[in-house]
Design a protein around this motif. Structure first.
Motif, short mmCIF file in Angstrom:
data_model
loop_
_atom_site.label_atom_id
_atom_site.label_comp_id
_atom_site.label_asym_id
_atom_site.label_seq_id
_atom_site.Cartn_x
_atom_site.Cartn_y
_atom_site.Cartn_z
N GLU A 1 -9.97 -2.42 -0.09
CA GLU A 1 -9.08 -3.24 -0.90
C GLU A 1 -9.20 -4.72 -0.60
OE1 GLU A 1 -5.59 0.03 -1.33
OE2 GLU A 1 -5.64 -1.09 0.56
N ARG B 1 -9.28 -2.52 -5.69
CA ARG B 1 -9.21 -1.31 -4.87
C ARG B 1 -10.35 -0.41 -5.33
NH1 ARG B 1 -3.76 0.61 -4.99
NH2 ARG B 1 -3.57 -0.03 -2.83
N TYR C 1 2.07 1.97 -3.44
CA TYR C 1 1.01 2.58 -4.25
C TYR C 1 1.13 4.10 -4.25
CZ TYR C 1 -3.32 5.05 -4.93
OH TYR C 1 -4.24 5.99 -5.32
N ALA D 1 -3.25 5.19 -13.69
CA ALA D 1 -2.13 5.85 -13.00
C ALA D 1 -1.71 7.12 -13.73
CB ALA D 1 -0.95 4.89 -12.87
N LEU E 1 1.50 -3.45 -9.11
CA LEU E 1 1.15 -3.70 -7.71
C LEU E 1 -0.12 -4.57 -7.62
CD1 LEU E 1 1.74 -0.12 -6.29
CD2 LEU E 1 3.27 -2.11 -6.12
N TYR E 2 -0.78 -4.75 -8.74
CA TYR E 2 -2.01 -5.53 -8.83
C TYR E 2 -1.74 -6.90 -9.44
CZ TYR E 2 -4.73 -1.18 -8.26
OH TYR E 2 -5.28 -0.02 -7.79
N TYR F 1 2.79 1.24 -11.06
CA TYR F 1 1.53 1.20 -10.31
C TYR F 1 0.75 -0.06 -10.69
CZ TYR F 1 -3.37 2.31 -9.34
OH TYR F 1 -4.67 2.25 -8.92
N VAL G 1 0.83 -1.21 0.00
CA VAL G 1 0.00 0.00 0.00
C VAL G 1 0.87 1.26 0.00
CG1 VAL G 1 -1.73 1.28 1.35
CG2 VAL G 1 -1.99 -1.18 0.96
#
Length: 172
Positions: A142, A156, A39, A85, A56-57, A53, A36
């Motif tokens: 999230e 998210r 992020y 992003a 991160l998923y 960005y 987090v």
């Protein structure tokens, strides 16, 4: 006797259900907190055209915006997350939040089937080109999953505070 047997059965079933509740280790909590925190840096700095960005998923992860309980936009998959992003821009130089620092505070993480859930408040600093201007911009809700690459965001949702119609922007 029947009441005692029923009571024992309820206790045994309750203990079994409690024992099946997923658990997170202290390393899991730290890794999710780091995810987090990354992020905020990835969105503020818009590195690698937004793909830092997006990474991160999970590959099919989603980011959604919502107002008054209704989802307005959803960005799904790596390319769409990188676009999110960049604020929909072709590159990072004109993102709507240029100059803003995202602060994520009071992060709560809870074990959940398949991973964990979290919620965290979003505070933005540097709005409208004023370095000291601060605004609470709701929270993120999230879902996190553990992958071979470590913890990643599955979904998210940006939830604005009740009655908040929009958020301020970066440089004017």
């Amino acid at each position: 006797m029947r009441a005692i047997t029923t009571g024992v059965l309820v206790v045994v079933v309750g203990v079994q259900l409690f024992a099946q509740k997923p658990a997170l280790t202290s390393d899991d909590y730290i890794a999710i907190q780091q995810l987090v925190s990354k992020y905020a840096y990835a969105i503020d700095e818009c590195t690698n055209r937004g793909y830092d960005y997006a990474d991160l998923y999970v590959p099919d992860g989603t980011f959604s915006t919502s107002r008054n309980g209704k989802v307005l936009n959803t960005f799904a998959g790596r390319d769409r997350l990188a676009e999110a992003a960049r604020g929909g821009m072709p590159d990072c130089k004109d993102v709507p939040w240029a100059g803003i620092v995202h602060m994520l505070v009071n992060h709560v993480i809870e074990p959940a089937p398949g991973g964990a859930t979290g919620k965290v408040y979003l505070i933005a600093i540097g709005l409208d080109g004023e370095p000291g201007k601060v605004e609470a911009q709701g929270r993120y809700e999230e879902v996190y999953v553990k992958t071979p690459e470590g913890w990643r965001v599955k979904s998210r949702v940006h939830v604005l505070a009740a009655g908040q119609a929009e958020v301020s922007r970066g440089r004017k």
